[in-house]
Design a protein around this motif. Structure first.
Motif, mmCIF file in Angstrom:
data_model
loop_
_atom_site.group_PDB
_atom_site.id
_atom_site.type_symbol
_atom_site.label_atom_id
_atom_site.label_comp_id
_atom_site.label_asym_id
_atom_site.label_seq_id
_atom_site.Cartn_x
_atom_site.Cartn_y
_atom_site.Cartn_z
ATOM 1 N N CYS A 1 8.755 6.983 13.240
ATOM 2 C CA CYS A 1 8.291 7.748 12.079
ATOM 3 C C CYS A 1 8.819 9.166 12.187
ATOM 4 N N ASP B 1 9.735 -4.495 6.597
ATOM 5 C CA ASP B 1 9.236 -3.288 5.915
ATOM 6 C C ASP B 1 8.228 -2.530 6.781
ATOM 7 N N CYS C 1 6.093 0.387 8.422
ATOM 8 C CA CYS C 1 5.621 1.698 7.970
ATOM 9 C C CYS C 1 4.719 2.297 9.039
ATOM 10 N N CYS C 2 4.656 3.609 9.038
ATOM 11 C CA CYS C 2 3.771 4.310 9.957
ATOM 12 C C CYS C 2 2.320 4.089 9.519
ATOM 13 N N SER D 1 4.511 6.513 5.875
ATOM 14 C CA SER D 1 5.952 6.656 5.634
ATOM 15 C C SER D 1 6.711 5.428 6.132
ATOM 16 N N ALA D 2 7.797 5.112 5.446
ATOM 17 C CA ALA D 2 8.656 4.024 5.902
ATOM 18 C C ALA D 2 9.282 4.401 7.237
#
Length: 520
Positions: A129, A171, A173-174, A179-180
């Motif tokens: 991240c 996919d 994410c954090c 966030s991606a």
């Protein structure tokens, strides 16, 4: 056996209190087996720990701006209280940050496996991240499983139970900021399972695995065993002890396997000859795959049996059902009996408070209702003392045969070989209901013109069954069983055998409790 039967339960993550499904899954059921075996005179070692170093603890700490150690200590205390209120009695609970020698022993085992080539470095893509400037693993990252598509956090998939390496998540994410994640190459230690394929296949074939777990293991043999990351970049947990991995920590899955071995005393003495592991299906990879591989690498083959449960939780969209809240409101007897009766094996089961309330009502109307009538009759007809007469009454021979048959089935349901606590609850109910019916029939003895003393043998018969239940029901409902033993003036914790079907000594003054015997 020269060594005890080793009963293990998946260590809970101290990032929250226990929900009812977490309590019911491994811990209550394992306690039933441990209590039965201890009373039977068998040596038992019942162990667990707390998974303090998981990413879920760190994730909770980041969300609440607290130190991970503070989070782990606080929820460990809450989890321990849950166990105590539900009358779960472990022989040892590993505290990974306070038990002397634990971190050193884990690092020494890691170092030894690395030196032998069982653990080796691998360069992999790991999610990162950028806004948080943090490597993501476990509960710090969310995404879909690349195999079954189920969503969730990193680590082990809650649906298919296979590892979701951070770099393979779909996919990612954090979990903290949403966030991606971006993929970055990182060199981390991995435990190489494929060299153990034949040995593991032989090990699984010799074990009586539950069908769903057997399907998982056979698919691994068919498709090839993966390399498992046993370290990750981070600042929470036990440092990876070998050169080339500065700033990395031992992964929670490897540590869970190490924790079980440490809890058995493996650092000081040989392993027990046999173990039974209790846990949810989603946690079985560590205990059915990783732990045996670590032991095989050291020339040890440990016979294991698995008692695996499926998801037991609130319906979709429902609020979390916290175990301590339910224990305070319904008591340990009602809760233990309910979760064992509804134990999810082979399919998901939804917990509903209304069904737990119905269980408590059933205890009151059957178990407590019968005992209340029995103690009242003894007080009114024999001054509250055990009658000086042999158990008898209309239909007693037939009832005694039923009880003896039920005992054989009860011991089978309690035993490790065919462990089935749902059946144990049903058998106990059958004993109580049939004995209560025997009591109703024989209550009419008092209306006969020659009634003097005719009712006392049937009271003695019922008191002999009550005495037996104080032992036979104790693995399921220890609190009420001990109250019943005290009321009858007999020793608690006796074995589940025919000898327990012995009434109190004639003339013993009974001391019935004020209020319900089982539950409250």
């Amino acid at each position: 056996m020269s060594t005890p039967l080793w009963i293990t339960a998946t260590p809970p993550v101290p990032s929250s209190e226990l929900e009812i499904g977490q309590l019911a899954g491994p811990y209550v059921a394992a306690d039933v087996l441990a209590r039965f075996l201890r009373a039977d005179g068998q040596a038992v070692l019942f162990t667990t720990g707390t998974a303090d170093h998981t990413a879920a603890v760190q994730s909770r700490a980041l969300r609440t701006c607290r130190d991970p150690a503070e989070v782990a200590d606080g929820y460990r205390a809450a989890i321990t209280a849950d166990w105590q209120h539900s009358r779960i009695e472990f022989d040892r609970i590993v505290h990974p940050r306070r038990d002397r020698g634990y971190a050193r022993w884990t690092q020494e085992m890691f170092t030894r496996l690395y030196a032998e080539g069982v653990i080796a470095p691998r360069a992999r893509t790991v999610p990162y991240c950028e806004p948080c400037a943090r490597w993501l693993h476990g509960a710090l990252v969310t995404g879909a499983c690349p195999r079954c598509g189920a969503g969730g956090v990193g680590g082990m998939c809650g649906e298919c139970a296979l590892p979701k390496d951070g770099g393979t998540l779909v996919d990612p994410c954090c979990a903290r900021c949403g966030s991606a994640a971006v993929g970055r190459r990182c060199r981390t230690p991995h435990l190489l399972l494929e060299p153990f394929r034949d040995a593991l296949a032989e090990y699984w074939a010799a074990s009586e695995l539950p069908p769903r777990l057997a399907a998982l293991c056979e698919s691994l043999v068919e498709d090839g065993l993966p390399d498992i990351a046993v370290g990750h970049p981070g600042d929470w947990g036990i440092p990876v002890p070998v050169d080339g991995f500065a700033g990395q920590r031992v992964d929670a899955c490897f540590e869970a396997a190490a924790m079980h071995l440490f809890g058995s005393g493996y650092d000081r003495r040989p392993l027990p000859e046999r173990t039974v592991h209790f846990g949810a299906f989603e946690h079985t990879f560590c205990h059915a795959v990783l732990l045996p591989a670590i032991l095989l690498a050291q020339g040890v083959k440990l016979p294991q049996e698995f008692c695996v449960t499926e998801t037991y939780g609130t319906p979709d969209g429902g609020k979390a059902a916290w175990a301590l809240d339910l224990l305070v409101e319904y008591g340990s007897d009602a809760l233990r009996r309910h979760v064992l009766q509804a134990r999810p094996t082979g399919r998901r089961v939804d917990f509903r408070v209304g069904e737990l309330a119905a269980t408590r009502l059933a205890l009151d109307s059957t178990w407590n209702g019968w005992l209340d009538r029995l103690f009242t009759a003894v007080r009114e007809e024999n001054g509250g003392r055990m009658p000086d007469t042999a158990p008898d009454g209309a239909g007693w021979e037939a009832q005694l045969r039923r009880v003896k048959y039920a005992l054989a089935e009860l011991r089978d349901a309690y035993g490790a070989g065919a462990f089935d606590p749902r059946r144990a609850v049903a058998v106990l109910d059958e004993i109580v209901e049939s004995t209560a019916a025997f009591g109703h029939v024989n209550a009419h003895q008092r209306a006969r013109p020659s009634a003097r003393g005719r009712h006392l043998p049937s009271l003695a018969a019922q008191l002999s069954v009550a005495a037996a239940l104080s032992a036979w029901a104790r693995p399921v409902m220890p609190e009420g069983s001990d109250r019943l033993a005290a009321a009858l003036g007999i020793e608690p914790g006796r074995p589940v055998t025919l000898d327990a079907l012995t009434p109190p000594v004639p003339g013993t003054r009974l001391s019935p409790v004020r209020g319900p015997v089982f539950g409250f």
